[in-house]
Design a protein around this motif. Structure first.
Motif, PDB file in Angstrom:
ATOM      1  N   THR A  27       0.836  -1.203   0.000  1.00 44.54           N
ATOM      2  CA  THR A  27       0.000   0.000   0.000  1.00 44.54           C
ATOM      3  C   THR A  27       0.868   1.248   0.000  1.00 44.54           C
ATOM      4  O   THR A  27       0.594   2.211  -0.730  1.00 44.54           O
ATOM      5  N   ARG A  30       2.114   1.790  -3.393  1.00 48.47           N
ATOM      6  CA  ARG A  30       1.084   2.381  -4.261  1.00 48.47           C
ATOM      7  C   ARG A  30       0.932   3.873  -3.993  1.00 48.47           C
ATOM      8  O   ARG A  30       0.686   4.654  -4.918  1.00 48.47           O
ATOM      9  N   SER A  33       3.815   5.534  -5.879  1.00 47.01           N
ATOM     10  CA  SER A  33       3.551   5.567  -7.314  1.00 47.01           C
ATOM     11  C   SER A  33       2.427   6.540  -7.657  1.00 47.01           C
ATOM     12  O   SER A  33       2.538   7.333  -8.600  1.00 47.01           O
ATOM     13  N   SER A  34       1.360   6.509  -6.894  1.00 46.17           N
ATOM     14  CA  SER A  34       0.213   7.382  -7.170  1.00 46.17           C
ATOM     15  C   SER A  34       0.550   8.847  -6.928  1.00 46.17           C
ATOM     16  O   SER A  34       0.102   9.716  -7.681  1.00 46.17           O
ATOM     17  N   SER A  38      -0.371  10.079 -10.367  1.00 48.67           N
ATOM     18  CA  SER A  38      -1.811  10.298 -10.456  1.00 48.67           C
ATOM     19  C   SER A  38      -2.156  11.782 -10.505  1.00 48.67           C
ATOM     20  O   SER A  38      -1.522  12.605  -9.847  1.00 48.67           O
ATOM     21  N   LEU A  47      -5.515   6.061  -0.410  1.00 50.28           N
ATOM     22  CA  LEU A  47      -4.417   5.138  -0.076  1.00 50.28           C
ATOM     23  C   LEU A  47      -3.758   5.518   1.241  1.00 50.28           C
ATOM     24  O   LEU A  47      -3.380   4.641   2.035  1.00 50.28           O
ATOM     25  N   SER A 105       7.752   2.178   2.528  1.00 51.71           N
ATOM     26  CA  SER A 105       7.471   0.885   1.924  1.00 51.71           C
ATOM     27  C   SER A 105       8.667  -0.051   2.065  1.00 51.71           C
ATOM     28  O   SER A 105       8.523  -1.214   2.472  1.00 51.71           O
TER      29      SER A 105
END
Length: 115
Positions: A27, A30, A33-34, A38, A47, A105
């Motif tokens: 998570t 993510r 990355s987002s 995004s 998230l 992470s």
């Protein structure tokens, strides 16, 4: 806001602790990355909310040192949640969150012992 939070909690808590930490790591990845890619601020915020809850549901079952690290992450995640609506307007804030979430992470994956 997280949809079906109780279902997520039930499913998440069925896994053994290392797998839960691995899920938290995913998570956080993510989020990284987002935040970087995004254009939808709500995706990142959702998230962040998910990560906050995953930590809440996990930290108490870890050794004190790990719990302290997770709670520290959770505190910073909560700050990001509160600030994200305005912070998401600045590209540098996307980069900052992306880098920080990647570090979280990686550290959480280390703590999981899965690697």
């Amino acid at each position: 806001m997280i949809q079906n939070k109780e279902k997520l909690r039930e499913r998440f808590l069925r896994d053994p602790l290392p797998r839960r930490l691995g899920g938290l790591s995913a998570t956080l990845g993510r989020i990284s990355s987002s935040a970087r890619n995004s254009t939808d601020a709500a995706v990142v915020k959702n998230l962040l909310e998910e990560a906050k809850y995953l930590i809440e549901w996990t930290a108490a079952e870890t050794i004190p040192e790990t719990a302290a690290e997770l709670v520290s992450m959770q505190t910073l995640i909560t700050i990001w949640i509160k600030a994200w609506d305005s912070a998401s307007q600045e590209k540098i804030q996307h980069t900052l969150l992306s880098v920080q979430a990647k570090q979280w992470s990686d550290r959480t994956l280390d703590l999981s012992g899965l690697m």
